[in-house]
Design a protein around this motif. Sequence first.
Motif, PDB file in Angstrom:
ATOM      1  N   ILE A 169       0.870  -1.178   0.000  1.00 15.55           N
ATOM      2  CA  ILE A 169       0.000   0.000   0.000  1.00 15.55           C
ATOM      3  C   ILE A 169       0.908   1.230   0.000  1.00 15.55           C
ATOM      4  CG2 ILE A 169      -1.826   1.245   1.226  1.00 15.55           C
ATOM      5  CD1 ILE A 169      -2.617  -1.580   0.214  1.00 15.55           C
ATOM      6  N   GLU A 190      -2.661   7.818 -10.104  1.00 16.91           N
ATOM      7  CA  GLU A 190      -1.834   6.651  -9.796  1.00 16.91           C
ATOM      8  C   GLU A 190      -0.796   6.530 -10.905  1.00 16.91           C
ATOM      9  OE1 GLU A 190      -5.275   4.022  -7.668  1.00 16.91           O
ATOM     10  OE2 GLU A 190      -5.311   4.248  -9.832  1.00 16.91           O
ATOM     11  N   TYR A 223      -1.333   0.025  -9.895  1.00 16.02           N
ATOM     12  CA  TYR A 223      -1.951   0.513  -8.660  1.00 16.02           C
ATOM     13  C   TYR A 223      -3.445   0.257  -8.740  1.00 16.02           C
ATOM     14  CZ  TYR A 223       2.389   2.756  -7.345  1.00 16.02           C
ATOM     15  OH  TYR A 223       3.689   2.989  -6.982  1.00 16.02           O
ATOM     16  N   GLN A 224      -3.987  -0.331  -7.685  1.00  9.75           N
ATOM     17  CA  GLN A 224      -5.403  -0.704  -7.681  1.00  9.75           C
ATOM     18  C   GLN A 224      -6.025  -0.380  -6.332  1.00  9.75           C
ATOM     19  OE1 GLN A 224      -5.412  -4.898  -8.525  1.00  9.75           O
ATOM     20  NE2 GLN A 224      -4.256  -4.660 -10.398  1.00  9.75           N
ATOM     21  N   ASP A 225      -7.337  -0.404  -6.294  1.00  6.09           N
ATOM     22  CA  ASP A 225      -8.099  -0.250  -5.047  1.00  6.09           C
ATOM     23  C   ASP A 225      -7.726   1.012  -4.279  1.00  6.09           C
ATOM     24  OD1 ASP A 225      -9.413  -2.650  -5.587  1.00  6.09           O
ATOM     25  OD2 ASP A 225      -7.862  -3.809  -4.577  1.00  6.09           O
ATOM     26  N   ASN A 250      -8.081   4.301  -2.141  1.00 10.61           N
ATOM     27  CA  ASN A 250      -9.004   4.744  -1.109  1.00 10.61           C
ATOM     28  C   ASN A 250      -8.543   6.088  -0.565  1.00 10.61           C
ATOM     29  OD1 ASN A 250      -7.316   4.419   1.291  1.00 10.61           O
ATOM     30  ND2 ASN A 250      -7.445   2.241   0.868  1.00 10.61           N
ATOM     31  N   ALA A 306      -3.179   3.622  -2.503  1.00 12.24           N
ATOM     32  CA  ALA A 306      -3.563   2.590  -3.461  1.00 12.24           C
ATOM     33  C   ALA A 306      -2.658   1.385  -3.258  1.00 12.24           C
ATOM     34  CB  ALA A 306      -3.450   3.101  -4.899  1.00 12.24           C
ATOM     35  N   GLY A 307      -3.183   0.232  -3.600  1.00  7.34           N
ATOM     36  CA  GLY A 307      -2.395  -0.989  -3.513  1.00  7.34           C
ATOM     37  C   GLY A 307      -1.602  -1.180  -4.792  1.00  7.34           C
ATOM     38  N   THR A 325      -8.310   9.142 -11.602  1.00  9.74           N
ATOM     39  CA  THR A 325      -9.643   8.806 -11.116  1.00  9.74           C
ATOM     40  C   THR A 325     -10.237  10.017 -10.412  1.00  9.74           C
ATOM     41  OG1 THR A 325      -8.926   6.529 -10.717  1.00  9.74           O
ATOM     42  CG2 THR A 325     -10.978   7.212  -9.680  1.00  9.74           C
ATOM     43  N   THR A 371     -13.271  11.323  -8.015  1.00 10.00           N
ATOM     44  CA  THR A 371     -14.211  10.737  -7.066  1.00 10.00           C
ATOM     45  C   THR A 371     -14.757  11.818  -6.147  1.00 10.00           C
ATOM     46  OG1 THR A 371     -14.500   8.958  -5.458  1.00 10.00           O
ATOM     47  CG2 THR A 371     -12.418  10.136  -5.386  1.00 10.00           C
TER      48      THR A 371
END
Length: 131
Positions: free
Chosen positions: A28, A56, A61-63, A65, A82-83, A98, A100
């Motif tokens: 992370i 990212e 890089y995923q997920d 938050n 991000a993971g 992204t 949001t």
Amino acid sequence: MKKYWLVLLTTLSLTACERSIDSFTLRIEPVFAAVIQIPKTGQVSKPISIKVRVEEPSPCYQDMNLLLEKESEFTYRLQANAGYVNRNEVCSQAVVVTDTLFTFVPLQKGTYIIHTNKPPFPVQTDSIRVE
């Protein structure tokens, strides 16, 4: 003889697991975030929507938050994480953007300061007057 096979199978299975773990990376990490739309005012106990853009550095890089940490009574820090996931693949250097919405609910009247990011990323500071 049974003991020999049991030891051999156990050793092989542990070796196989180690190889698959070695070829997988997961961590992370903080990623860059920027507040792109924030209201100047708000009301106590009413949700305030804050539009945030997160960048990212690659598709690995995923997920993503967002985390809002309270630093003091009226000061908060917004951090994006991000993971990083890699299975021994080459990650392209294409930035993944992204947008949001983040909701903040102020609990008392005052001017709230929101710092976005921590060094080494540039820190952005915004304020919201809550009545």
